[in-house]
Design a protein around this motif. Structure first.
Motif, PDB file in Angstrom:
ATOM      1  N   ASP A   1       0.867  -1.175   0.000  1.00 13.88           N
ATOM      2  CA  ASP A   1       0.000   0.000   0.000  1.00 13.88           C
ATOM      3  C   ASP A   1       0.907   1.230   0.000  1.00 13.88           C
ATOM      4  O   ASP A   1       1.996   1.210   0.569  1.00 13.88           O
ATOM      5  CB  ASP A   1      -0.918   0.000   1.216  1.00 13.88           C
ATOM      6  N   LEU A   2       0.450   2.284  -0.646  1.00 15.66           N
ATOM      7  CA  LEU A   2       1.243   3.489  -0.832  1.00 15.66           C
ATOM      8  C   LEU A   2       0.468   4.685  -0.316  1.00 15.66           C
ATOM      9  O   LEU A   2      -0.702   4.862  -0.678  1.00 15.66           O
ATOM     10  CB  LEU A   2       1.539   3.656  -2.327  1.00 15.66           C
ATOM     11  N   GLY A   3       1.080   5.491   0.522  1.00 11.50           N
ATOM     12  CA  GLY A   3       0.439   6.698   1.031  1.00 11.50           C
ATOM     13  C   GLY A   3       1.008   7.932   0.360  1.00 11.50           C
ATOM     14  O   GLY A   3       2.220   8.118   0.324  1.00 11.50           O
ATOM     15  N   ILE A   4       0.134   8.760  -0.187  1.00 13.48           N
ATOM     16  CA  ILE A   4       0.535  10.027  -0.799  1.00 13.48           C
ATOM     17  C   ILE A   4      -0.129  11.148  -0.005  1.00 13.48           C
ATOM     18  O   ILE A   4      -1.355  11.253   0.024  1.00 13.48           O
ATOM     19  CB  ILE A   4       0.113  10.114  -2.282  1.00 13.48           C
ATOM     20  N   ILE A   5       0.688  11.973   0.637  1.00 15.02           N
ATOM     21  CA  ILE A   5       0.176  13.123   1.382  1.00 15.02           C
ATOM     22  C   ILE A   5       0.071  14.286   0.406  1.00 15.02           C
ATOM     23  O   ILE A   5       1.015  14.582  -0.335  1.00 15.02           O
ATOM     24  CB  ILE A   5       1.119  13.497   2.549  1.00 15.02           C
ATOM     25  N   THR A   6      -1.077  14.951   0.404  1.00 13.08           N
ATOM     26  CA  THR A   6      -1.319  16.042  -0.533  1.00 13.08           C
ATOM     27  C   THR A   6      -1.869  17.256   0.198  1.00 13.08           C
ATOM     28  O   THR A   6      -2.469  17.133   1.266  1.00 13.08           O
ATOM     29  CB  THR A   6      -2.289  15.606  -1.654  1.00 13.08           C
TER      30      THR A   6
ATOM     31  N   GLU B   1      -4.404  -5.704  -5.775  1.00 12.03           N
ATOM     32  CA  GLU B   1      -4.452  -6.001  -4.348  1.00 12.03           C
ATOM     33  C   GLU B   1      -3.832  -4.879  -3.509  1.00 12.03           C
ATOM     34  O   GLU B   1      -3.854  -4.941  -2.287  1.00 12.03           O
ATOM     35  CB  GLU B   1      -3.732  -7.323  -4.064  1.00 12.03           C
ATOM     36  N   SER B   2      -3.263  -3.887  -4.159  1.00  8.52           N
ATOM     37  CA  SER B   2      -2.651  -2.757  -3.456  1.00  8.52           C
ATOM     38  C   SER B   2      -3.679  -1.653  -3.214  1.00  8.52           C
ATOM     39  O   SER B   2      -4.734  -1.618  -3.850  1.00  8.52           O
ATOM     40  CB  SER B   2      -1.492  -2.174  -4.275  1.00  8.52           C
ATOM     41  N   ILE B   3      -3.331  -0.763  -2.315  1.00 10.00           N
ATOM     42  CA  ILE B   3      -4.160   0.412  -2.026  1.00 10.00           C
ATOM     43  C   ILE B   3      -3.286   1.651  -2.153  1.00 10.00           C
ATOM     44  O   ILE B   3      -2.180   1.700  -1.617  1.00 10.00           O
ATOM     45  CB  ILE B   3      -4.741   0.354  -0.588  1.00 10.00           C
ATOM     46  N   VAL B   4      -3.776   2.644  -2.878  1.00 13.49           N
ATOM     47  CA  VAL B   4      -3.145   3.962  -2.901  1.00 13.49           C
ATOM     48  C   VAL B   4      -3.968   4.832  -1.970  1.00 13.49           C
ATOM     49  O   VAL B   4      -5.178   4.979  -2.142  1.00 13.49           O
ATOM     50  CB  VAL B   4      -3.122   4.563  -4.321  1.00 13.49           C
TER      51      VAL B   4
END
Length: 134
Positions: A11-16, A53-56
């Motif tokens: 899973d990948l976290g993008i702070i915006t 199966e990943s989450i952004v």
């Protein structure tokens, strides 16, 4: 000791600073499905988008971060500089991104037999590699 992996994805976290343009890119333009929207324990909102199966995780905090990541993708700085989505309609997706005004850093190109990539830029300047394997 080894890490015992129990999910076939990451899973990948993008702070915006502004979630809406990011959602328009990932959800509306690329068509990633919304898994859910949840509040952040420290204040803010996380939009969870499915990529296989990943989450952004597109996260907008109530309190803006004090700094932005250095721009420039791969050659711009060290650290996490791009991530990859494996797709089967590369040319069409790149065309849609271009028509929507998103910068295509690397137009479709074969990097090895049977593998073609392109790199596009999201609204926050993050590089996304789109990869098609025949």
């Amino acid at each position: 000791m080894s890490v015992l992996i129990n999910k076939a994805a990451i899973d990948l976290g993008i702070i915006t600073r502004d979630a809406e343009p990011m959602l328009m890119f990932y959800r509306d333009l690329l068509g990633l499905e919304v898994e859910g929207v949840i509040p952040m324990p420290s204040g803010g909102t996380m939009h969870r988008l499915k990529v296989g199966e990943s989450i952004v995780k597109i996260v907008q905090l109530d309190r803006e971060p004090p700094a932005d990541a250095p721009p420039g993708g791969i050659p711009g700085a060290t650290g996490y500089r791009y991530w990859t989505i494996h797709i089967s309609n590369l040319a069409a997706v790149v065309q849609v991104c271009e028509q929507a005004g998103h910068k295509v850093i690397v137009p479709p190109k074969v990097i090895r037999p049977g593998v073609t990539i392109a790199m596009v830029v999201d609204p926050d300047g993050n590089w996304v590699e789109l990869l098609q394997a025949d």
